[in-house]
Design a protein around this motif. Structure first.
Motif, mmCIF file in Angstrom:
data_model
loop_
_atom_site.group_PDB
_atom_site.id
_atom_site.type_symbol
_atom_site.label_atom_id
_atom_site.label_comp_id
_atom_site.label_asym_id
_atom_site.label_seq_id
_atom_site.Cartn_x
_atom_site.Cartn_y
_atom_site.Cartn_z
ATOM 1 N N LEU A 120 0.824 -1.204 0.000
ATOM 2 C CA LEU A 120 0.000 0.000 0.000
ATOM 3 C C LEU A 120 0.860 1.256 0.000
ATOM 4 N N SER A 121 1.882 1.296 0.866
ATOM 5 C CA SER A 121 2.690 2.511 0.983
ATOM 6 C C SER A 121 3.580 2.740 -0.236
ATOM 7 N N VAL A 122 3.982 1.680 -0.908
ATOM 8 C CA VAL A 122 4.886 1.800 -2.057
ATOM 9 C C VAL A 122 4.111 2.004 -3.358
ATOM 10 N N PHE A 123 3.044 1.219 -3.555
ATOM 11 C CA PHE A 123 2.315 1.285 -4.830
ATOM 12 C C PHE A 123 0.937 1.930 -4.721
ATOM 13 N N GLY A 124 0.446 2.095 -3.502
ATOM 14 C CA GLY A 124 -0.812 2.780 -3.317
ATOM 15 C C GLY A 124 -2.028 1.889 -3.416
ATOM 16 N N PHE A 125 -3.166 2.443 -3.013
ATOM 17 C CA PHE A 125 -4.457 1.787 -3.116
ATOM 18 C C PHE A 125 -4.718 1.493 -4.589
ATOM 19 N N PHE A 126 -5.239 0.306 -4.918
ATOM 20 C CA PHE A 126 -5.362 -0.121 -6.319
ATOM 21 C C PHE A 126 -6.160 0.869 -7.162
ATOM 22 N N ARG A 129 -3.514 4.234 -7.078
ATOM 23 C CA ARG A 129 -2.143 3.935 -7.490
ATOM 24 C C ARG A 129 -1.199 5.100 -7.166
ATOM 25 N N GLU A 130 -1.368 5.637 -5.973
ATOM 26 C CA GLU A 130 -0.545 6.763 -5.545
ATOM 27 C C GLU A 130 0.199 6.443 -4.247
ATOM 28 N N GLY A 131 1.046 5.428 -4.323
ATOM 29 C CA GLY A 131 1.960 5.176 -3.226
ATOM 30 C C GLY A 131 3.227 5.990 -3.438
ATOM 31 N N LEU A 132 4.280 5.619 -2.756
ATOM 32 C CA LEU A 132 5.547 6.327 -2.886
ATOM 33 C C LEU A 132 5.998 6.391 -4.336
#
Length: 445
Positions: A120-126, A129-132
């Motif tokens: 979640l933190s790297v790639f974000g909520f599906f 798609r705004e993770g790190l």
């Protein structure tokens, strides 16, 4: 071809980097930003015409991050080899915005490390798609356009954007007037996102009306602006309509400051925008009712601000106040380092008693995810881009003015909106276009 042969014949990696032409960096910058910009058109073709047509919108930002970051490393390596980078002190003073965006990126990495490197933190909520990785890709877009010294390529990007967005707008307008209704989400996940896209198209068309030198060009881009305005009215994203009004006023101010005096031509987009509203109200009872409804919403929301939201009927504006209250509470729980990308999405949906996963304020969302210092650094970085434009206002090209003024539309809408992986890059691309640097065209002259 000669430049490519020279690179291929290099006897060492160092020589190959030295032999890389500026055109290489310009083309990569143009190509990646173009691929991102064309994706809504690709999705339209994929969903309405050719199901086998590629839809790469979910992967383009990761590609831009990996390829773009590598190209940026090559660019700065070349500058170091030719000793074209000034002292640290001079670089910070001259390129404050780039330094601040770098600090912003570093804080996001640190925050993510502290909160934990998760999917979640790297790639974000599906959905977003705004993770790190997503946020870092936005900074890469900015840097790629900031180092691009080809006004020709950037102007080509602008023209292609106006053309492709016109295709989507024509589809929307034709479908609405033919059927009396249309799919509000269209090729986006949510209709508000289409509103953000239309706002960017409207902004660029407005600036082309202002900056074009020939009458026929002004007429063509006025038609494009009218079409985009009408599509935005049909879309009925009220926040974007308000942002368009404020953005037109801001564009008038920025352009006039850059030129040293008020320019009456900046009022032409305002007139075209007003004509679109008049046409919409006169041509459709549905659109007329929508315009009246939005007007009454302003009155209701102003009452909520002065008398308290409990005394106002529920509306989009009142719901924003609830989301902001929740957002402020989340910030207070981790003010320095944040909670990580979208870590509070589930809580927000419960606390707001609705389907909102964010606070509908991009600046506040940065503070929630990465802490107050990160949000302040981000705001300072954007501010520094405009300060640089103010410093070099007499040297700004039309393309740079288009970038600065168009980005302002997005920055205004961000006060009451959310970012998305297929809309936020427009801001960073336009900011990069607006970042002052000597263009190759000026150098040739």
């Amino acid at each position: 071809m000669n430049a490519l042969k020279k690179v291929m014949k290099s006897k060492s990696i160092e020589d190959a980097i030295r032999n890389l032409p500026d055109g290489f960096f310009n083309l990569v910058s143009f190509g990646l930003s173009l691929l991102f910009m064309l994706n809504p058109l690709f999705v339209l073709i994929n969903t309405k015409l050719l199901p086998w047509f590629p839809d790469c919108r979910e992967s383009i930002n990761l590609s831009a991050l990996s390829v773009g970051a590598a190209v940026l490393l090559l660019f700065f390596a070349k500058k170091l080899l030719f000793k074209q980078i000034p002292s640290v002190k001079d670089f910070i003073r001259e390129h404050t915005a780039i330094v601040l965006f770098g600090v912003f990126a570093l804080i996001m990495v640190i925050s993510t490390a502290v909160n934990g490197f998760t999917e979640l933190s790297v790639f974000g909520f599906f959905y977003r798609r705004e993770g790190l990785c997503g946020y870092l890709s936005y900074i890469v877009y900015f840097l790629l356009l900031a180092i691009n010294n080809s006004d020709r390529l950037k102007k080509a990007w602008i023209y292609i954007f106006v053309g492709t967005s016109a295709v989507l707008e024509i589809y929307t307008v034709a479908e609405f007037y033919a059927a009396g209704s249309y799919d509000r989400d269209f090729v986006f996940h949510q209709y508000n996102h289409y509103g953000y896209y239309l706002l960017m198209s409207l902004a660029v068309s407005a600036m082309l009306v202002i900056t074009s030198k020939k009458l026929w060009q002004k007429l063509v881009f006025s038609a494009s602006l009218f079409l985009g305005s009408l599509a935005l009215i049909i879309n009925d994203t009220f926040g974007c309509q308000l942002a368009a009004i404020a953005g037109l006023a801001a564009a008038c101010a920025i352009y006039s400051v850059a030129k040293g005096k008020f320019k009456p031509v900046t009022l032409v987009p305002v007139l075209v925008f007003a004509l679109a509203f008049g046409f919409a109200a006169a041509s459709s009872q549905t659109l007329s009712n929508g315009i009246l409804k939005n007007g009454s919403q302003i009155e209701n929301d102003m009452g909520a601000l002065t008398e308290g939201k409990e005394n106002a009927s529920y509306s989009t504006g009142v719901s924003r106040m609830i989301l902001w209250e929740n957002g402020i509470r989340y910030i207070s729980e981790a003010p320095l380092i944040g909670t990580g990308a979208d870590a509070t999405a589930g809580r927000m949906m419960v606390d707001s008693d609705g389907d909102n996963d964010r606070c509908h304020c991009e600046y506040m969302n940065y503070a929630i995810c990465y802490g107050i210092p990160a949000a302040l650094i981000y705001i300072a970085a954007v501010f520094a881009v405009y300060l640089r434009g103010l410093k070099y206002r007499k040297k700004l090209t039309d393309v740079q003015l288009i970038g600065l003024c168009s980005a302002m539309f997005y920055l205004i809408s961000a006060v009451i909106g959310n970012s998305m992986y297929y809309t936020a890059p427009f801001l960073f691309i336009l900011l990069g276009m607006g970042y002052y640097g000597k263009s190759e065209e000026k150098t040739l002259k």
